[in-house]
Scaffold this motif. Structure first.
Motif, PDB file in Angstrom:
ATOM      1  N   THR A 216       0.833  -1.198   0.000  1.00 41.48           N
ATOM      2  CA  THR A 216       0.000   0.000   0.000  1.00 41.48           C
ATOM      3  C   THR A 216       0.873   1.256   0.000  1.00 41.48           C
ATOM      4  OG1 THR A 216      -1.734  -1.137   1.246  1.00 41.48           O
ATOM      5  CG2 THR A 216      -1.788   1.287   1.251  1.00 41.48           C
ATOM      6  N   ASP A 236      -6.210   3.443  -0.783  1.00 40.43           N
ATOM      7  CA  ASP A 236      -6.923   2.202  -0.488  1.00 40.43           C
ATOM      8  C   ASP A 236      -7.294   1.409  -1.734  1.00 40.43           C
ATOM      9  OD1 ASP A 236      -9.033   3.568  -1.601  1.00 40.43           O
ATOM     10  OD2 ASP A 236     -10.252   3.633   0.232  1.00 40.43           O
ATOM     11  N   GLY A 237      -6.756   1.840  -2.883  1.00 37.70           N
ATOM     12  CA  GLY A 237      -7.081   1.200  -4.158  1.00 37.70           C
ATOM     13  C   GLY A 237      -8.024   2.025  -4.988  1.00 37.70           C
ATOM     14  N   ALA A 238      -8.699   2.978  -4.336  1.00 37.37           N
ATOM     15  CA  ALA A 238      -9.629   3.842  -5.063  1.00 37.37           C
ATOM     16  C   ALA A 238      -9.406   5.317  -4.725  1.00 37.37           C
ATOM     17  CB  ALA A 238     -11.081   3.455  -4.748  1.00 37.37           C
TER      18      ALA A 238
END
Length: 628
Positions: A216, A236-238
């Motif tokens: 991350t 967070d991936g988005a």
């Protein structure tokens, strides 16, 4: 025994309802172990991702070894190998039951074999892998990655880091987006925005980008949208989200530096305006940011903080130290307080823009702008004294002792320049010594007193200073003479052990045989004779060793001329011990074997005799007790 039928009666139910491991545990009345596996993946020249999986939730711990073997679960959790030595690297991560957890290990040596040992606290697992060879650059040249000037506008405070899959990311202050923070990644063709461009709440300075072990991306910065305090955000991936509270430092903050501990905990160092611009380090405990040690721990105000973790998990921070001529200082946290590493303000002159990193062997390096060298770049590394040399051995000679040893296991990060052997007489006296220039690991101490025991140690010296002393070795120099000519050809080496003040002289191998030898005996190796005199000889017992040419003692027997007992008339008598090609024997002043009745004066004829054959053609051979 009466319980067995009841237990057997429920066995079919247990067997149908549970997997093999579970019904076995139920049948035996014990809990099944929580199994763990570890798999290396995405191995590159300097980085590898470890995938851990445990059948129970908890903490997975691992160590990396370059040599040695895995230890117990407790040793792995403590960062040790099977011998109890510190592992090359260590780490831990939270694991959900039967779910893969990834941990990316960085700063590995290229083309190096590693063993990874893992545990969930009960069971253990291991695996092996080798890092790839690093790239070789022939006719090197720098090439633009993607398009030059790819940011939307002007940019400052660039911070570059690599994802576990090798993708480069860069964070910066984005003047094309209100001087806020933007992070971009290179997809192999072009640079793409990660999340939203300019995602910070307001203007931001001093961006510091780092990847957590699970891959991350995190970024720390001075947050003008939150009182110019420190903020850390993660993707967070988005979207980008704050880690804890935005603007969590006590007051204004600058020069943020973000790094991850081996257990995956993010730490951030910064200049803490809320604490008179001194250095503060904080860590995320999963709920809130907490101070590591004391807030504002540097002795004076500080700038350009750079944070990094040693392989053993110790946090270090480098900075410009205004209390020490604006020179470079490095400090480390010992678990309780921050301690200076080496000397505070160790750079030659004032310095700025410090950057701290650890080599794969654990050596800290720091780079900086060096005002003492025309504002050019200087890099320094930490060195220490070497560990003590080992395996010291002492071989006695005639008025001398030759020492040899093994080089230290660690040179302290600096090449060993020299060794010094120091000796003192047992019981006290003047110190003696001999030097050796590395890489030599031997030297001879001359001018010693024969018969006097000396104790020796050796130290190693490098650019940082002198090591601690080795374990000691003791030797007693003795009179000796090598290559003494033997009648009939060849030579022998003779050593006489005598106390101090007992001087050996007139040693030779001759052909004159004192009267009284056994009938028909001959002396094919000649007769050794010497004299010993001096106050040290009074009532002394001398030990003699003669090394003859190979095979030359075959069929010969050791005989001594002198009194066979104190006060007896001189004669030839069996005396001495033969081992291989060597003879050892003793002679005592005015006692056994001394052919001089004067106190303090010893005359010593000795010869290996070839005895005449007996009536049956056999030769009488003395037993060892007769020789001695």
């Amino acid at each position: 025994m009466q319980a067995q039928p009841a237990l057997l009666s429920v066995y079919p139910l247990i067997r149908r309802a549970l997997p093999i491991a579970a019904w076995a545990a139920a049948l035996l009345g014990s809990a099944a172990h929580a199994a763990i596996t570890v798999t290396p993946a995405s191995v590159s020249a300097g980085m590898a991702t470890l995938t851990l999986n445990s059948s129970s939730a908890g903490t997975g711990s691992w160590v990396l070894l370059q040599s040695g073997s895995c230890g117990s679960a407790a040793q792995t959790q403590a960062g040790l190998d099977g011998a109890g030595a510190a592992a090359y690297s260590k780490g831990s991560l939270a694991l959900a039951a039967n779910t893969n957890g990834n941990y990316t290990v960085r700063r590995l040596a290229h083309s190096q074999a590693y063993t990874v040992c893992a545990t969930n606290g009960s069971d253990t697992a291991s695996a092996s892998f080798s890092t790839q060879a690093m790239a070789v650059f022939n006719n090197p040249a720098w090439q633009v990655v993607g398009t030059a000037g790819f940011s939307a506008g002007g940019a400052d405070y660039q911070s570059l880091a690599f994802a576990p899959d090798g993708t480069p990311y860069v964070a910066y202050q984005d003047r094309g987006n209100g001087r806020k923070t933007t992070v971009m990644r290179f997809d192999g063709t072009a640079w793409q925005v990660v999340g939203t461009a300019g995602f910070s709440a307001g203007g931001a300075d001093y961006q510091s980008l780092a990847f957590a072990p699970d891959g991350t991306p995190y970024v720390a910065y001075s947050d003008s949208g939150n009182g110019v305090r420190t903020t850390v955000m993660r993707f967070d991936g988005a979207t980008w989200e704050a880690v804890g509270t935005a603007g969590f430092s006590a007051g204004g903050a600058s020069y943020q530096s973000l790094a991850f501990a081996p257990d995956g905990t993010p730490y951030v160092a910064y200049q803490d305006v809320g604490n008179t611009s001194m250095t503060t380090v904080m860590r995320w405990n999963g709920t809130a940011w907490q101070v590591v040690g004391t807030a504002g721990f540097s002795a004076f105000d500080a700038f350009y903080q750079s944070l990094a973790f040693a392989p053993d998990g110790t946090p270090y921070v480098a900075y410009t130290d205004n209390g020490n001529g604006s020179k470079t200082t490095v400090m480390r946290f010992d678990g309780t307080a921050w301690q200076t590493v080496g000397t505070a303000g160790f750079s030659a002159d004032a310095a700025d823009y410090q950057s701290l990193a650890f080599a794969p062997d654990g050596t800290p390096y720091v780079a900086y702008k060096d005002y003492g060298n025309s504002s050019k770049t200087t890099v320094m590394r930490l060195i220490g004294t070497a560990s003590a040399p080992t395996g010291l051995a002492a071989v006695a000679g005639n008025g001398a002792v030759t020492l040899s040893w093994t080089a230290p296991a660690s040179n302290g990060g600096s090449a060993i320049q020299s060794y010094t052997v120091t000796g003192t007489p047992v019981g006290g006296g003047a110190t003696v010594s001999c030097p050796a220039t590395a890489p030599a690991t031997t030297c001879t101490v001359p001018g010693l007193t024969n018969g006097l025991a000396y104790t020796f140690t050796v130290t190693a010296t490098n650019a940082a200073g002198t090591s601690s002393a080795s374990t000691s070795a003791t030797a007693t120099p003795q009179w000796s003479q090598s290559g003494m000519t033997l009648p009939g050809g060849g030579s022998a080496d003779v050593q006489v052990g005598a106390p101090p003040g007992c001087t050996i002289a007139n040693a030779q191998f001759g052909t004159t045989v004192p009267a009284g030898a056994p009938a028909g005996a001959s002396t094919p190796r000649g007769v050794l004779s010497f004299t010993a005199s001096g106050a040290g000889c009074d009532n002394a017992t001398l030990s003699v060793r003669i090394n003859y040419p190979a095979g030359s003692l075959s069929g010969l027997q050791p005989y001594k001329f002198g009194p066979a007992s104190a006060g007896a008339a001189p004669t030839w008598f069996p005396h001495g011990v033969v081992v291989g090609d060597s003879v050892t024997y003793s002679v005592t002043d005015n006692g056994v074997g001394d052919n001089d009745t004067q106190l303090g004066s010893i005359v010593d004829p000795f010869a290996p005799l070839l005895l005449a054959a007996g009536p049956s053609g056999a030769v009488s051979i003395p037993t060892m007790s007769e020789w001695g």
